[in-house]
Design a protein around this motif. Structure first.
Motif, short mmCIF file in Angstrom:
data_model
loop_
_atom_site.label_atom_id
_atom_site.label_comp_id
_atom_site.label_asym_id
_atom_site.label_seq_id
_atom_site.Cartn_x
_atom_site.Cartn_y
_atom_site.Cartn_z
N UNK A 180 -3.86 11.28 5.89
CA UNK A 180 -3.92 9.84 5.48
C UNK A 180 -4.69 9.86 4.38
N UNK A 181 -5.91 10.55 4.69
CA UNK A 181 -6.99 10.36 3.61
C UNK A 181 -6.66 10.88 2.27
N UNK A 182 -5.94 12.10 2.35
CA UNK A 182 -5.49 12.63 0.81
C UNK A 182 -4.22 11.75 0.49
N UNK A 183 -3.34 11.01 1.25
CA UNK A 183 -2.23 10.43 1.09
C UNK A 183 -2.90 9.28 0.24
N UNK A 184 -3.91 8.56 0.53
CA UNK A 184 -4.28 7.32 0.24
C UNK A 184 -4.90 7.65 -1.21
N UNK A 185 -5.63 8.73 -1.18
CA UNK A 185 -6.12 8.93 -2.78
C UNK A 185 -5.11 9.07 -3.91
N UNK A 186 -3.87 9.31 -3.33
CA UNK A 186 -2.77 9.63 -4.29
C UNK A 186 -1.78 8.55 -4.12
N UNK A 187 -2.12 7.35 -3.61
CA UNK A 187 -1.34 6.25 -3.74
C UNK A 187 -1.63 5.50 -4.90
N UNK A 188 -0.80 4.88 -5.61
CA UNK A 188 -0.99 3.75 -6.84
C UNK A 188 -2.13 2.79 -6.39
N UNK A 189 -2.99 2.48 -7.21
CA UNK A 189 -3.96 1.55 -6.80
C UNK A 189 -3.55 -0.06 -6.91
N UNK A 190 -2.52 -0.41 -6.04
CA UNK A 190 -2.10 -1.63 -6.03
C UNK A 190 -1.82 -2.19 -4.66
N UNK A 191 -2.22 -3.56 -4.55
CA UNK A 191 -2.56 -4.23 -3.30
C UNK A 191 -0.96 -4.39 -2.87
N UNK A 192 -0.69 -4.64 -1.41
CA UNK A 192 0.45 -5.21 -0.94
C UNK A 192 0.75 -6.74 -1.22
N UNK A 195 -1.67 -4.56 21.26
CA UNK A 195 -1.01 -5.24 20.30
C UNK A 195 -1.38 -6.53 19.46
N UNK A 196 -2.81 -6.44 19.54
CA UNK A 196 -3.78 -7.27 18.88
C UNK A 196 -3.78 -6.99 17.69
N UNK A 197 -3.83 -7.89 16.59
CA UNK A 197 -3.93 -7.59 15.19
C UNK A 197 -5.52 -7.26 15.15
N UNK A 198 -6.07 -6.30 14.42
CA UNK A 198 -7.35 -5.99 14.36
C UNK A 198 -7.67 -5.58 12.75
N UNK A 199 -6.47 -5.97 11.88
CA UNK A 199 -6.79 -5.91 10.26
C UNK A 199 -5.36 -5.65 9.84
N UNK A 200 -5.67 -5.72 8.56
CA UNK A 200 -4.38 -5.84 7.68
C UNK A 200 -4.60 -4.44 6.62
N UNK A 201 -3.72 -3.76 6.45
CA UNK A 201 -3.79 -2.68 5.28
C UNK A 201 -3.56 -3.59 4.05
N UNK A 202 -4.48 -3.26 3.00
CA UNK A 202 -4.37 -4.24 1.81
C UNK A 202 -3.65 -3.35 0.81
N UNK A 203 -3.76 -1.84 1.04
CA UNK A 203 -3.05 -1.14 -0.20
C UNK A 203 -1.50 -0.97 0.13
N UNK A 204 -0.92 -1.02 -0.93
CA UNK A 204 0.51 -1.07 -0.85
C UNK A 204 0.98 0.30 -0.43
N UNK A 205 1.79 0.37 0.77
CA UNK A 205 2.02 1.45 1.39
C UNK A 205 3.62 1.94 0.96
N UNK A 206 4.52 1.01 0.58
CA UNK A 206 5.97 0.92 0.46
C UNK A 206 6.04 1.48 -0.91
N UNK A 207 5.59 2.82 -1.37
CA UNK A 207 5.86 3.25 -2.56
C UNK A 207 5.46 4.82 -2.51
N UNK A 208 5.76 5.35 -3.66
CA UNK A 208 5.58 6.90 -3.83
C UNK A 208 4.17 7.29 -4.07
#
Length: 251
Positions: free
Chosen positions: A92-104, A119-132
């Motif tokens: 994932x750390x490699x994938x995150x480096x290669x994701x566009x710098x866009x927020x969800x 099932x409790x929320x502990x945070x929200x991923x801010x970077x946009x995941x639904x992309x190439x």
């Protein structure tokens, strides 16, 4: 020999296109209710909820494999499976480096919820995941294989994000473990896509909602302890069958 009913393509609420109902305890309960013994958590470009699902499954008998569904530069989806959540997080750390710098944009794509085992929320991923990611198909497969993981092109028969439906071919020389069907039965897929001949053909639910978990199942015949190595061996030896609804296709 031990048979395992498996669904190796399940999303959690970390995937913005998945329902917020897809929490670790609910996924585990739904999988058990569906008669599954083996699942894989495969969120879009992220491994953030794998450990929570594994913890939620502890003591239930359900085995949870670690994975991500990576979207390559060609807009092809690949299920990438690893031996542990730690290895998946390294990838994932490699994938995150290669994701566009866009927020969800939650109002448009949906929330990307990081959850604990309850099932409790502990945070929200801010970077946009639904992309190439900025990695081509070959680079992703080589990187994952080099880290001891396996790659299975997801829903290859679908026109969107499927290897054959989107690209129209299977690149030569890449060590895919199998081909996942998303729409067709194996016999139908072979007629429509002759290039699938010789490949292990699996199915999975690609579940984004609880009701879909276990909708398409691959039953593996293991002669060893269940792990990624034995899964790969079962695929190579054609020691599995697929079940879609009420219809079975034996391999």
């Amino acid at each position: 020999m031990t048979f395992y009913r498996a669904d190796l393509h399940i999303h959690t609420a970390l995937s913005p296109c998945a329902g917020e109902e897809m929490t670790p305890p609910r996924i585990v309960a739904a999988a058990i209710m569906a008669g599954l013994q083996l699942i894989a958590v495969t969120d879009h470009n992220s491994a953030g909820n794998i450990a929570a699902v594994q913890e939620a499954a502890r003591g239930t008998g359900l085995i949870v494999l670690a994975g991500l569904e990576v979207q390559t530069r060609e807009d092809v989806h690949l299920v990438c499976l690893f031996n542990s959540a730690a290895e998946a997080l390294e990838w994932q750390s490699i994938v995150y480096q290669r994701l566009p710098a866009e927020e969800n944009r939650e109002e448009y794509f949906g929330c990307q919820l990081l959850l604990d085992a309850a099932g409790r929320e502990i945070g929200r991923e801010k970077r946009l995941l639904l992309t190439s990611v900025d990695m081509g198909l070959e680079e992703v497969v080589r990187e994952v294989s080099g880290r001891g993981g396996v790659c299975i092109p997801a829903h290859v028969d679908r026109p969107s994000y499927g290897l054959l439906g989107h690209l129209g071919l299977i690149p030569e020389g890449l060590p895919f473990a199998a081909m996942e069907l998303g729409l067709l039965y194996p016999d139908e897929a072979l007629k429509q896509f002759p290039t699938l001949a010789g490949w292990p053909l699996t199915v999975a639910s690609d579940a984004h909602y609880l009701k879909d978990i276990g909708r398409r199942v691959t039953i593996f015949d293991f002669v060893e302890e269940i792990n990624l190595k034995s899964l790969h061996q079962s695929l190579r030896r054609q020691q599995f069958k697929v079940v879609v609804g009420q219809r079975d296709n034996f391999r």
